[in-house]
Scaffold this motif. Structure first.
Motif, short mmCIF file in Angstrom:
data_model
loop_
_atom_site.label_atom_id
_atom_site.label_comp_id
_atom_site.label_asym_id
_atom_site.label_seq_id
_atom_site.Cartn_x
_atom_site.Cartn_y
_atom_site.Cartn_z
N UNK A 99 59.92 -22.91 -20.97
CA UNK A 99 61.09 -23.24 -21.78
C UNK A 99 61.27 -24.74 -21.91
N UNK A 100 61.92 -25.15 -22.97
CA UNK A 100 62.20 -26.56 -23.20
C UNK A 100 63.38 -26.98 -22.33
N UNK A 101 63.14 -27.92 -21.43
CA UNK A 101 64.15 -28.34 -20.48
C UNK A 101 64.88 -29.57 -20.97
N UNK A 102 66.06 -29.80 -20.41
CA UNK A 102 66.83 -30.98 -20.72
C UNK A 102 66.21 -32.19 -20.03
N UNK A 166 80.26 -34.12 -16.05
CA UNK A 166 80.67 -33.39 -17.26
C UNK A 166 79.48 -33.14 -18.19
N UNK A 167 78.61 -34.15 -18.35
CA UNK A 167 77.44 -33.97 -19.20
C UNK A 167 76.47 -32.95 -18.60
N UNK A 168 76.33 -33.01 -17.27
CA UNK A 168 75.44 -32.05 -16.62
C UNK A 168 75.97 -30.63 -16.76
N UNK A 169 77.28 -30.44 -16.57
CA UNK A 169 77.87 -29.11 -16.71
C UNK A 169 77.74 -28.60 -18.14
N UNK A 170 77.92 -29.49 -19.11
CA UNK A 170 77.77 -29.09 -20.52
C UNK A 170 76.34 -28.67 -20.82
N UNK A 171 75.38 -29.39 -20.27
CA UNK A 171 73.97 -29.05 -20.49
C UNK A 171 73.63 -27.70 -19.85
N UNK A 172 74.13 -27.48 -18.63
CA UNK A 172 73.87 -26.21 -17.93
C UNK A 172 74.50 -25.05 -18.67
N UNK A 173 75.75 -25.22 -19.14
CA UNK A 173 76.43 -24.15 -19.88
C UNK A 173 75.69 -23.81 -21.17
N UNK A 176 72.45 -21.88 -20.24
CA UNK A 176 72.73 -20.50 -19.83
C UNK A 176 73.19 -19.64 -21.01
N UNK A 177 73.92 -20.24 -21.93
CA UNK A 177 74.35 -19.49 -23.12
C UNK A 177 73.15 -19.09 -23.97
N UNK A 178 72.24 -20.03 -24.16
CA UNK A 178 71.03 -19.71 -24.93
C UNK A 178 70.16 -18.70 -24.18
N UNK A 179 70.13 -18.80 -22.84
CA UNK A 179 69.33 -17.87 -22.05
C UNK A 179 69.90 -16.46 -22.14
N UNK A 180 71.21 -16.32 -22.02
CA UNK A 180 71.84 -14.98 -22.13
C UNK A 180 71.64 -14.40 -23.53
N UNK A 181 71.73 -15.24 -24.54
CA UNK A 181 71.52 -14.76 -25.90
C UNK A 181 70.09 -14.28 -26.10
#
Length: 282
Positions: A99-102, A166-173, A176-181
Motif C-alpha cells: 500500500x501507498x504509505x504516508x 493533529x497531523x498524524x491523527x488526521x493521516x491515520x484516520x 483507516x477510512x480508506x482501508x475500511x472502505x
C-alpha cells in the motif's frame, strides 16, 4: 593584438556516447567548483506507466544529495513548465509493491547521488534542455531559493522530524477510512462472486425487484436452452465420475486377488524347499 577568430567550443551543447547531454551545475554564483548532470530523453519500451510519458520525460543522472525534488523542479523550470519530479536511488519502474504509505511512515532514503525523472508539460522542453550550452551552469542556491547544507541542513532535518499530533491523527484516520472502505468493497465483491458461482452450479437465477416502473422481462428461449445444456453437462459429468469410481473399485479387487494368488504360490514353494532340505556336511 587582434582577437582570435577561433570559436569557443564549450558554447555548444556537450553530447557524450550513449546520447546523454552534459549540463553544468554550480552550487552558487561564487562557487568555483562545478558538477555535471547527464540528461537524456526517457525512452523505455517496457514503461507503461502514465506518470512517465515517453515524449515528455527527462532522465537525469548524477543528481547530488543536496538537490531535493523541489530544487530539481526549480532548476529545470527555466526550460518549461515542470509537471512532476521523481528522485530514486537507482533507475527502475514506478510500480511499488504494498500500500501507498504516508511520508510519516516511509523509511528514510539513502543520502547519496540520485537519478531523477523530470516530466514536462510540453515536449519542446526536452529539446531546450538537450541544447543548453555546457558552459552556462545551472545555479542551485540563490537568494530567492536558498539551499541549506552541512549543519544547517541537519538542524532543518531534525526539526522537521517532529510530527504534530493533529497531523498524524488526521493521516491515520484517513488511512483507516480508506482501508475500511477497501475491505467493505472486497467483501461485497466476494459475496457477489459466491452468489454467482452458486447460481451457476445450481442452475437457478436469482430474481430481484427492479426499479420502480420497470416491467419484468420473461425468460427467453436462449436462456432456457443455456440452462438445459448446463444441466446435461452436470449429468454427464456425474455419470462419468461414477464410471471411473466403478472402474477403480474393480481394479482394486483384481489387484488384491493377484496378491493372494502370489502369496499362496510362495507358501507352496517354501513348503517344498523345506521338504527337500537335507543335511550335507561334505
Amino acid at each position: 593584438m587582434a582577437p582570435s577568430k577561433k570559436k569557443h567550443a564549450s558554447s555548444q551543447p556537450c553530447i557524450i556516447p550513449g546520447g546523454f547531454a552534459v549540463l553544468s551545475l554550480q552550487f552558487n554564483s561564487d562557487s568555483a567548483a562545478r558538477h555535471s548532470l547527464y540528461v537524456k530523453e526517457h525512452k523505455v519500451r517496457a514503461e507503461k506507466s502514465s506518470h512517465r510519458p515517453l515524449d515528455r520525460t527527462l532522465f537525469v543522472l548524477n543528481i547530488p544529495p543536496y538537490c531535493s525534488e523541489e530544487v530539481v523542479k526549480e532548476l529545470f523550470s527555466q526550460f518549461g513548465n515542470v509537471e512532476s519530479v521523481e528522485l530514486r536511488d537507482h533507475p527502475g519502474s514506478t510500480q511499488e509493491s504494498g500500500p501507498k504509505l504516508s511520508k510519516f511512515f516511509r523509511p528514510s532514503g539513502k543520502q547519496g547521488f540520485n537519478v531523477g525523472y523530470v516530466v514536462f508539460k510540453k515536449s519542446s522542453s526536452l529539446t531546450a534542455v538537450k541544447s543548453h550550452p555546457h558552459d552556462v551552469p545551472l545555479v542551485v542556491c540563490t537568494e530567492q531559493r536558498p539551499v541549506r547544507t552541512g549543519v544547517q541542513k541537519w538542524i532543518q532535518q531534525y526539526t522537521e522530524s517532529f510530527i504534530h499530533p493533529d497531523k498524524l491523527q488526521q493521516t491515520v484516520d484517513s488511512f483507516m477510512e480508506n482501508y475500511d472502505k477497501h475491505k467493505e468493497e472486497e467483501a461485497e465483491r466476494q459475496k457477489k462472486e459466491a452468489e454467482q458461482q452458486k447460481e451457476e452450479e445450481e442452475g437457478w437465477v436469482k430474481v430481484t425487484r427492479g426499479n420502480k416502473g420497470t416491467k419484468a422481462r420473461p425468460h427467453s428461449e436462449a436462456a432456457n436452452q443455456r440452462t438445459l445444456r448446463k444441466e446435461m453437462r452436470k449429468k454427464k459429468r456425474k455419470e462419468l465420475m461414477n464410471f471411473y469410481t466403478w472402474q477403480h473399485r474393480n481394479t482394486q479387487k483384481e489387484h488384491i486377488a493377484e496378491l493372494r494368488k502370489k502369496f499362496e504360490e510362495d507358501k507352496q514353494r517354501i513348503a517344498l524347499l523345506r521338504a527337500q532340505r537335507k543335511f550335507r556336511p561334505y
